[in-house]
Design a protein around this motif. Structure first.
Motif, PDB file in Angstrom:
ATOM      1  N   THR A   3       0.834  -1.200   0.000  1.00  0.00           N
ATOM      2  CA  THR A   3       0.000   0.000   0.000  1.00  0.00           C
ATOM      3  C   THR A   3       0.866   1.246   0.000  1.00  0.00           C
ATOM      4  OG1 THR A   3      -0.158  -0.108   2.415  1.00  0.00           O
ATOM      5  CG2 THR A   3      -1.934  -1.119   1.144  1.00  0.00           C
ATOM      6  N   VAL A  34      -3.669  -1.043  -5.104  1.00  0.00           N
ATOM      7  CA  VAL A  34      -4.344  -0.351  -4.004  1.00  0.00           C
ATOM      8  C   VAL A  34      -3.277   0.496  -3.310  1.00  0.00           C
ATOM      9  CG1 VAL A  34      -5.746  -0.558  -1.908  1.00  0.00           C
ATOM     10  CG2 VAL A  34      -5.939  -2.281  -3.725  1.00  0.00           C
ATOM     11  N   ARG A  36      -2.135   3.504  -0.782  1.00  0.00           N
ATOM     12  CA  ARG A  36      -2.483   4.389   0.327  1.00  0.00           C
ATOM     13  C   ARG A  36      -1.784   5.734   0.155  1.00  0.00           C
ATOM     14  NH1 ARG A  36      -1.100   6.258   5.361  1.00  0.00           N
ATOM     15  NH2 ARG A  36      -2.770   6.253   6.929  1.00  0.00           N
ATOM     16  N   TYR A  42      -7.257   6.003  -0.075  1.00  0.00           N
ATOM     17  CA  TYR A  42      -6.753   4.898  -0.891  1.00  0.00           C
ATOM     18  C   TYR A  42      -7.168   5.104  -2.349  1.00  0.00           C
ATOM     19  CZ  TYR A  42      -5.594   2.386   3.388  1.00  0.00           C
ATOM     20  OH  TYR A  42      -5.035   2.028   4.585  1.00  0.00           O
ATOM     21  N   THR A 307      -4.855  -5.958   0.640  1.00  0.00           N
ATOM     22  CA  THR A 307      -4.893  -4.747   1.453  1.00  0.00           C
ATOM     23  C   THR A 307      -6.211  -4.652   2.216  1.00  0.00           C
ATOM     24  OG1 THR A 307      -3.490  -3.574  -0.120  1.00  0.00           O
ATOM     25  CG2 THR A 307      -4.793  -2.217   1.372  1.00  0.00           C
ATOM     26  N   ILE A 309      -8.566  -1.976   3.832  1.00  0.00           N
ATOM     27  CA  ILE A 309      -8.861  -0.545   3.892  1.00  0.00           C
ATOM     28  C   ILE A 309      -9.707  -0.296   5.129  1.00  0.00           C
ATOM     29  CG2 ILE A 309      -9.969   1.387   2.722  1.00  0.00           C
ATOM     30  CD1 ILE A 309      -9.421   0.010   0.072  1.00  0.00           C
ATOM     31  N   SER A 313     -12.372   5.215   5.661  1.00  0.00           N
ATOM     32  CA  SER A 313     -11.373   5.727   4.711  1.00  0.00           C
ATOM     33  C   SER A 313     -12.037   6.241   3.444  1.00  0.00           C
ATOM     34  CB  SER A 313     -10.378   4.628   4.335  1.00  0.00           C
ATOM     35  OG  SER A 313      -9.649   4.184   5.460  1.00  0.00           O
ATOM     36  N   ILE A 315     -11.976   6.484  -0.511  1.00  0.00           N
ATOM     37  CA  ILE A 315     -11.468   5.618  -1.577  1.00  0.00           C
ATOM     38  C   ILE A 315     -11.701   6.314  -2.915  1.00  0.00           C
ATOM     39  CG2 ILE A 315     -11.653   3.353  -2.676  1.00  0.00           C
ATOM     40  CD1 ILE A 315     -12.850   2.332  -0.005  1.00  0.00           C
TER      41      ILE A 315
END
Length: 406
Positions: A3, A34, A36, A42, A307, A309, A313, A315
């Motif tokens: 990430t 994916v 971060r 993300y 990953t 998430i 979060s 996205i």
């Protein structure tokens, strides 16, 4: 899969200098499917991961499920169903679809075809005697605006008013508090209020004096789910008015730009008019009108690939990157109207699959077919053309074309 984002890739994609050709940067971004970001959000950029999360019931479209509130949500009272989750999303989408398409109104798009063809013909007639045209201002914008106004019941002569509001709303969609002036957000918030007030007036008129349009049907329909509130009608009309022309403008303009860059395909379309159907599907993959869904929320922890998430979060979904993923599409950077199994992400996927996709497809098929048939030796004046500021709704702001018979 890790990430850790390739340094600076997303920022370069969002920067205006990359607007003409973000695709090499998307390829760079896909090295980390994916990714971060420093702010805890993300970015998802590969086809498999995008389709997985778009069908994941733990992905939320409701801004209230974000751990960090978003400034762009200001000015919203009742959000459109595109920014809701089930069951409310399903109820409102179902109520709108009763009047917009199958199964209750299966002939809506086909019934519009004579009007679509007539509008296209009139606009192209106006090219006569002109050596140069701006495909955006002279054609790709007025065509879908005329259609959605007629369908909704919005007076076409009010377009100069709502165009200013829509432009400010679009400009604020990808508002970044760290880089953008606060004025950009404030104009977007005010434009949302002004457009809602305007549409509210039209809804009130349709309660008193129903007409043969979608606003009237929404305002006066008592279906299996009951009747929409006025706020719900306004939010739905707001969504359909903006999405009903902004995305189609891009699709038509990107389509003509792509054909002029591929003259052998343009000639083939002229010789084989039925090619327009798969050709538009390939355009939706190759040069889509919507590149990015700038935010979704995780309302619980979501596993995407390797990953996790975390709940709350933000996205960001890079749809255009997914549609150029070589792990899903053979030779993804080649424009191929004969491409098979073309399950692109041009209209998204999952429960929020584009509501107006059938209409946008048919508008673009008719538009490109007639442009190719009737334009005389069209040539690009500038390549690349100037692009709109937004990386989300990506398309030329102008597309100047010369024709031999002007």
């Amino acid at each position: 899969m890790t990430t850790t984002e390739t340094p600076g890739t997303l920022q370069r994609i969002l920067d205006y200098s990359s607007r003409a050709d973000p695709y090499p940067l998307y390829a760079e971004l896909r090295r980390t499917p994916v990714a971060r970001q420093e702010n805890g959000s993300y970015v998802i950029s590969t086809y498999r991961e995008l389709t997985d999360i778009l069908h994941n019931p733990h992905l939320s479209s409701d801004v209230r499920n974000l751990a960090r509130p978003m400034a762009m949500a200001q000015g919203e009272t009742t959000p459109a169903f595109i920014n809701m989750d089930p069951p409310e999303h399903d109820r409102l989408r179902r109520m709108a679809m009763r009047h917009f398409g199958p199964p209750h109104t299966p002939g809506l798009v086909t019934g519009l075809e004579p009007a679509l063809s007539a509008t296209v013909g009139t606009l192209i007639d106006d090219f006569a005697g002109k050596e140069q045209i701006d495909l955006v201002d002279d054609f790709a914008y007025p065509f879908p605006v005329t259609v959605i106004c007629r369908l909704l019941g919005v007076p076409r002569e009010d377009e100069p008013r709502f165009r200013l509001w829509v432009n400010d709303i679009i400009d604020s969609i990808d508002y970044d508090p760290e880089t953008d002036p606060k004025e950009k957000l404030e104009k977007g918030v005010q434009a949302r209020k002004d457009l809602r007030h305007y549409l509210g007036g039209l809804v009130a008129e349709r309660h008193a004096h129903p007409a043969d349009d979608l606003l009237s049907r929404l305002a006066n329909d008592d279906g299996p789910d009951g009747r929409m509130t006025d706020e719900e009608i306004i939010s739905t009309a707001n969504l359909l008015l903006i999405a009903g022309h902004e995305t189609t403008v891009n699709l038509i303009t990107n389509g003509m730009l792509t054909l002029l860059r591929h003259p052998e395909v343009l000639q083939r379309l002229r010789d084989e008019p039925d090619l327009v159907v798969p050709l538009v599907e390939e355009l939706l993959r190759y040069e889509p009108p919507v590149h990015i869904i700038p935010w979704r929320a995780a309302y619980s922890d979501i596993s995407v690939g390797d990953t996790v998430i975390p709940k709350g979060s933000q996205i960001m979904l890079m749809l255009a990157s997914g549609s150029r993923d070589p792990d899903r599409f053979r030779e993804p950077d080649r424009f191929d109207p004969d491409r098979r199994d073309n399950q692109h992400l041009g209209f998204g996927s999952g429960i929020h699959l584009c509501f107006g996709g059938p209409l946008a497809r048919r508008e673009t098929q008719i538009a490109l077919g007639e442009l190719v048939r009737r334009l005389d030796g069209p040539r690009l004046v500038t390549d690349p053309p100037p692009y709109r500021r937004s990386p989300v709704l990506r398309g030329p702001v102008h597309l100047h074309i010369e024709q031999s018979g002007g």
